[in-house]
Write a protein that holds these residues in place. Structure first.
Motif, short mmCIF file in Angstrom:
data_model
loop_
_atom_site.label_atom_id
_atom_site.label_comp_id
_atom_site.label_asym_id
_atom_site.label_seq_id
_atom_site.Cartn_x
_atom_site.Cartn_y
_atom_site.Cartn_z
N PHE A 67 -71.59 -26.00 69.83
CA PHE A 67 -73.04 -26.07 69.77
C PHE A 67 -73.70 -24.79 69.26
O PHE A 67 -74.91 -24.62 69.40
N PRO A 97 -82.14 -26.12 69.85
CA PRO A 97 -83.03 -27.22 70.25
C PRO A 97 -84.42 -26.74 70.63
O PRO A 97 -84.58 -25.79 71.41
N LEU A 120 -86.06 -26.21 74.62
CA LEU A 120 -84.99 -26.16 75.61
C LEU A 120 -84.44 -24.75 75.68
O LEU A 120 -83.99 -24.20 74.67
N LEU A 167 -81.68 -22.52 76.24
CA LEU A 167 -80.23 -22.73 76.28
C LEU A 167 -79.55 -21.94 77.39
O LEU A 167 -78.57 -22.41 77.98
N PHE A 169 -80.01 -23.91 80.40
CA PHE A 169 -79.24 -25.14 80.30
C PHE A 169 -77.78 -24.90 80.64
O PHE A 169 -77.17 -25.65 81.42
N TRP A 170 -77.17 -23.86 80.07
CA TRP A 170 -75.76 -23.60 80.32
C TRP A 170 -75.54 -23.13 81.76
O TRP A 170 -74.51 -23.45 82.36
N SER A 218 -75.46 -26.24 83.71
CA SER A 218 -74.24 -27.00 83.43
C SER A 218 -73.03 -26.40 84.16
O SER A 218 -72.21 -27.13 84.73
N LEU A 268 -74.83 -32.95 78.81
CA LEU A 268 -74.91 -32.76 77.36
C LEU A 268 -75.90 -33.71 76.70
O LEU A 268 -76.40 -33.43 75.62
N HIS A 289 -78.88 -34.19 77.46
CA HIS A 289 -80.16 -33.51 77.27
C HIS A 289 -80.12 -32.57 76.06
O HIS A 289 -81.12 -32.43 75.34
N LEU A 290 -78.98 -31.94 75.83
CA LEU A 290 -78.87 -31.07 74.66
C LEU A 290 -79.05 -31.89 73.38
O LEU A 290 -79.74 -31.46 72.44
N TYR A 328 -82.88 -33.01 73.09
CA TYR A 328 -83.79 -31.94 72.69
C TYR A 328 -83.53 -31.45 71.27
O TYR A 328 -84.41 -30.86 70.65
N GLN A 329 -82.34 -31.71 70.75
CA GLN A 329 -82.06 -31.35 69.36
C GLN A 329 -82.57 -32.41 68.40
O GLN A 329 -83.13 -32.10 67.35
#
Length: 283
Positions: free
Chosen positions: A95, A100, A103, A105, A108-109, A112, A143, A145-146, A149-150
């Motif tokens: 990725f 995105p 979002l 990141l 997000f990570w 996750s 993932l 959501h990733l 948002y992309q």
């Protein structure tokens, strides 16, 4: 409204799994696949070899003596865990080209990784043989959501805003506004990537674990792990996380809500270290 597979197709030109992972998966799928063949595939990629050795030599695995070759690492880990670790390590490069809109990141990570650690901690508490795999499943479980948002950032953001304003569950707002929810999109991505079938089934059922069939128990674990990850990210109390979990889930897992505080503590204790292992800063 786009379907989950259509959203995933929109991502395909930007994100694909690294060739070293694909070679490992081919060996695992082959009737004559072997530890030696998987180790050879890993050794053919110096960057993956270096990262795998860094991970297995970390304090989180604690083998006691230095592991210096991919062959030795694969023997110690076994085929399944070697596959899962390389898959987890592939996420950053997979990725890397994405940016995105709307979002964060880093957040997000973090969420996750926390999902993965919490899922594994629950699996270990329940003495499941699949506990280590649950780390990777939890890590991958958001993932969708990733992708959203992309590929459809405005609709994804509108869903989040609607959920925050009205209290509607986010996945329900996504179905209404986007046309599908993040679990559907994540499952579609895993199917496109041809990951082990359990990954897509667990991810797809995370909002309603009873729909997970033979993997309903693992889906319930990921469901609880997602609540813990959200509580960590928002700095909410564990009691707040508990309040959002259907009591049926506790019955399904055959565990008490009181066990959640220790599980969250264990996951958060390792969070920073795992983020550094799997998502090291770019230079």
């Amino acid at each position: 409204m786009p379907s989950a597979p259509e959203l995933v197709t929109g991502l395909a030109a930007l994100a694909s799994l690294p060739s070293v992972y694909l070679r490992i998966r081919e060996e695992l799928d082959a009737p004559d696949g072997s530890l030696t063949a998987v180790a050879t595939a890993i050794s053919g990629d110096p960057a993956t070899t270096a990262r795998l050795l860094h991970v297995v030599n970390s304090a989180f695995y604690g083998y006691g003596r230095p592991i210096e070759t991919a062959d030795r690492a694969v023997v110690l880990l076994g085929l399944q865990q070697a596959h899962d670790l390389v898959l987890a390590m592939s996420l950053g490069s997979t990725f890397a080209r994405l940016d995105p809109a709307q979002l964060d990141l880093a957040r997000f990570w973090r969420r996750s990784v926390m999902r993965g650690l919490a899922a594994r901690a629950i699996g270990r508490a329940r003495k499941l043989p699949s506990a280590e795999r649950l780390f990777v499943v939890g890590l991958l479980s958001d993932l969708g959501h990733l992708v959203m948002y992309q590929v459809a950032p405005d609709a994804a953001a509108a869903s989040r805003a609607a959920s925050e304003e009205s209290g509607e569950r986010l996945h329900e707002a996504e179905r209404r506004i986007v046309g599908c929810d993040s679990a559907e999109v994540g499952a579609a991505l895993m199917e496109r990537w041809k990951l082990p079938g359990a990954f897509a089934r667990i991810t797809g059922a995370q909002f309603n674990p009873r729909l997970g069939g033979e993997h309903a128990y693992e889906a319930a674990i990921v469901h609880v792990a997602a609540h813990l990850a959200a509580a960590d990210l928002n700095r909410d109390t564990t009691e707040t996380a508990l309040a959002g979990i259907d009591p049926v889930i506790w019955s399904q897992l055959d565990m008490s809500p009181e066990a959640l505080a220790k599980i969250r503590e264990d996951a958060e204790l390792n969070l920073a270290g795992y983020i550094a292992l799997f998502f090291p800063p770019r230079r």
